[in-house]
Enzyme design. Structure first.
Site, PDB file in Angstrom:
ATOM      1  N   ASP A 199       0.827  -1.194   0.000  1.00 30.88           N
ATOM      2  CA  ASP A 199       0.000   0.000   0.000  1.00 30.88           C
ATOM      3  C   ASP A 199       0.871   1.258   0.000  1.00 30.88           C
ATOM      4  O   ASP A 199       1.749   1.416   0.846  1.00 30.88           O
ATOM      5  CB  ASP A 199      -0.871  -0.019   1.266  1.00 30.88           C
ATOM      6  CG  ASP A 199      -1.779   1.191   1.355  1.00 30.88           C
ATOM      7  OD1 ASP A 199      -2.638   1.336   0.473  1.00 30.88           O
ATOM      8  OD2 ASP A 199      -1.628   1.992   2.297  1.00 30.88           O
ATOM      9  N   GLU A 256       1.351  -0.829  -5.093  1.00 33.14           N
ATOM     10  CA  GLU A 256       0.377   0.206  -5.444  1.00 33.14           C
ATOM     11  C   GLU A 256       1.114   1.525  -5.619  1.00 33.14           C
ATOM     12  O   GLU A 256       1.659   2.076  -4.665  1.00 33.14           O
ATOM     13  CB  GLU A 256      -0.685   0.370  -4.355  1.00 33.14           C
ATOM     14  CG  GLU A 256      -1.765   1.357  -4.791  1.00 33.14           C
ATOM     15  CD  GLU A 256      -2.244   2.318  -3.702  1.00 33.14           C
ATOM     16  OE1 GLU A 256      -3.289   2.948  -3.901  1.00 33.14           O
ATOM     17  OE2 GLU A 256      -1.565   2.455  -2.667  1.00 33.14           O
TER      18      GLU A 256
HETATM   19  C1  GLC Z   1      -3.973   3.458  -0.477  1.00 36.00           C
HETATM   20  C2  GLC Z   1      -5.279   2.746  -0.291  1.00 36.00           C
HETATM   21  C3  GLC Z   1      -6.297   3.708   0.225  1.00 36.00           C
HETATM   22  C4  GLC Z   1      -5.826   4.211   1.549  1.00 36.00           C
HETATM   23  C5  GLC Z   1      -4.427   4.803   1.440  1.00 36.00           C
HETATM   24  C6  GLC Z   1      -3.832   4.991   2.789  1.00 36.00           C
HETATM   25  O1  GLC Z   1      -4.037   4.430  -1.438  1.00 36.00           O
HETATM   26  O2  GLC Z   1      -5.656   2.116  -1.478  1.00 36.00           O
HETATM   27  O3  GLC Z   1      -7.570   3.144   0.347  1.00 36.00           O
HETATM   28  O4  GLC Z   1      -6.698   5.188   2.032  1.00 36.00           O
HETATM   29  O5  GLC Z   1      -3.548   3.983   0.741  1.00 36.00           O
HETATM   30  O6  GLC Z   1      -3.487   3.765   3.361  1.00 36.00           O
END
Ligand code: GLC
Ligand code: CA
Length: 552
Positions: A199, A256
């Site tokens: 993440d 991500e």
């Molecule tokens: C990422 C997740 C999102 C979250 C953020 C903070 O972007 O996909 O849902 O709010 O990280 O953890």
């Protein structure tokens, strides 16, 4: 050499919204176990679960207060172990979300950091002095407002949070932080998970806090140049991923990287760099911006798909990643509106969803299906602003009313675009209370059109049946391993060929509300056809939202 994860179809489950088994209105891990046969039949091979660790749920689990235990609303450690075993027994795999950029402010590290400014944990987080009660700089948080929040311990310092103020960012410069995060990841790898979704990893390095975004505004401003893709991200990532690969050489690491350009996708996923195996970028989806109302911020205005823009962007991504890594193919996730709400044609609703799925998932890459997408599930409609759990919707709403929209129109725009509206309960059976998600009132409540598993299973023309066929085709060697060439075609048409040894296929989709004529392709055996085509000489006319997959 082909790896297990090169041939996966991933299914993203927002655990709170998938299936409740203990009647508390919150989906749980037992619910996921219960639905494995459904997923298997769909053609899914890997599950990615959004965070399941102990959390105050300020950001639905992305605010973690204990990484070594399961949030009690979702289940127990025994439930995860049972889930891993059940998936493996079915030849399936599990990815967990790994929140590495920040913790909850309830995490013992942060609590200690606040209680003991001279203590060991202070340096686990990011602090800045702020003379005369001024913010240390003008950097903006992704969740609105400043990235800075005063030390709850009442020193003259502020702590840094890129997301909610209850989610302080970790200080990855501190070797103890890097060590602690690695230990957590190892714990889960030892439990038997198959991979991680990292993440927000692109934010783990930050620039010097003494600089401002050079602008005239006094409002905090999103400042990616100071906190995304900075030079230490890759070294930290290589060390982290490298250590996990020593433990489990075939671990699948899915990063991500919301704002990653095609060039950065290469850096983050090139095997020699020992970082991610594949990377999610939000830039693979291209919106139409030409119909926006300039009086309103763009974020919550519905936009529609820019087919030509996306054709260009996917061509770039496919070209750059050829021979490097597999692109990640997805239409929605928990951070954006559902595809059926965002991009489907109102006129040709179901056929357009079949076209969109075919156009994307048969390309070279790893599909990620967002739960319910296979049914055509749409965003929830909330009737009040508090349901969005996001204070930034109020200023948008006020502004919309001020420039002449009705309150219903303003709310409709939010419902169509907001991420929270995309997190509604899965619909299993319209004949049951809350469509079979739970007999109790769901944790997130709104109305939406019915698109349930039971009715779609009974209808051979349904989107669900189409997804089953499509995903089976996807898992043939040609579509997992073949090379890809996206062709130059008239506007509205997306066409590409896949080729492996002596086999080739052509995928043609008319992603528009008009008939479009293209050159007839040379492969002839029809694998899939939805809509209608007519031939004349060397030309074929595709009716609106018609798709063909032909193979030699
Ligand atoms: C990422 C997740 C999102 C979250 C953020 C903070 O972007 O996909 O849902 O709010 O990280 O953890
Ligand atoms: Ca439950």
């Amino acid at each position: 050499m082909l790896k297990w994860y090169d041939q996966q179809v991933i299914y993203q489950i927002y655990p709170k919204s998938f299936q409740d088994t203990n009647q508390d209105g919150i989906g749980d891990l037992r619910g996921v176990i219960q639905r494995i046969p459904y997923l298997k039949q769909l053609g899914v091979t890997t599950i990615w679960l959004n965070p399941i660790y102990v959390s105050p749920q300020v950001d639905n689990g992305y605010d973690v207060s204990n990484y070594y235990a399961i949030d009690q609303s979702l289940g127990t450690m025994a439930d995860v172990e049972a889930l891993i075993a059940a998936l493996h027994a079915n030849g399936m795999f599990l990815l967990l979300d790994f929140v590495m950029n920040h913790t909850s402010d309830q995490h013992p590290w942060f609590q200690d950091a606040v209680a003991h400014p001279q203590g060991l944990y202070r340096d686990y987080y990011l602090w800045a002095d702020a003379p005369a009660k001024q913010l240390p700089n003008n950097w903006g948080s992704f969740f609105g407002g400043s990235v800075w929040e005063p030390d709850p311990g009442a020193t003259d310092q502020y702590y840094f949070h890129l997301f909610d103020r209850h989610m302080p960012d970790l200080n990855w410069k501190n070797p103890e932080v890097r060590h602690s995060m690695l230990e957590i990841a190892k714990f889960w790898v030892d439990k038997g998970i198959d991979g991680l979704r990292l993440d927000a990893f692109i934010h783990i390095d930050k620039a010097d806090f003494h600089q401002n975004v050079p602008n005239q505004s006094t409002e905090p401003t999103i400042a990616e140049e100071f906190y995304a893709h900075l030079p230490h991200v890759q070294p930290y990532l290589s060390k982290f991923c490298g250590a996990l690969r020593e433990l489990k050489p075939d671990i699948f690491i899915l990063g991500e990287a919301a704002s990653a350009s095609p060039e950065l996708l290469i850096d983050y996923s090139r095997p020699e760099n020992n970082q991610c195996n594949a990377v999610i970028t939000f830039r693979s989806l291209v919106d139409r911006e030409d119909q926006l109302d300039p009086q309103l911020p763009a974020e919550f205005q519905p936009k529609g798909l820019d087919v030509e823009g996306m054709k260009r962007q996917l061509t770039t991504i496919q070209t750059k990643l050829a021979g490097v890594s597999l692109p990640v193919l997805y239409w929605s996730n928990h951070d954006m509106a559902r595809v059926a709400t965002r991009y489907a044609s109102p006129q040709y609703h179901q056929r357009s969803l079949k076209c969109l799925a075919t156009m994307l998932y048969l390309q070279r890459g790893i599909p990620i299906i967002y739960y319910g997408e296979e049914l055509g599930l749409e965003n929830l409609q909330f009737s009040d602003l508090t349901s969005f759990n996001d204070w930034t919707v109020q200023p948008f709403y006020d502004r919309a009313l001020a420039v002449g929209y009705s309150s219903a129109e303003a709310l409709a725009m939010l419902n169509q675009t907001h991420k929270m509206a995309a997190r509604g309960p899965m619909q299993w059976d319209a004949k049951q209370p809350n469509t079979g998600f739970s007999p109790a009132t769901p944790w997130l409540h709104g109305t939406t059109k019915i698109a349930d598993v039971a009715s779609e299973q009974a209808d051979s023309q349904s989107l669900l049946h189409f997804y089953q066929r499509l995903l089976r085709l996807k898992q043939t060697a040609l579509f997992t391993q073949g090379n890809e060439i996206i062709q130059a075609t008239p506007a509205g048409i997306f066409r590409f060929t896949r080729q492996l040894d002596q086999t080739a296929a052509t995928v043609t989709c008319n992603l528009s509300n008009q008939p479009v004529t293209v050159m007839t392709d040379t492969t002839t055996e029809v694998q899939l056809l939805e809509g209608s085509v007519s031939h004349s000489g060397q030309q074929t006319t595709y009716q609106p939202w018609t798709l063909t997959v032909t193979q030699n």
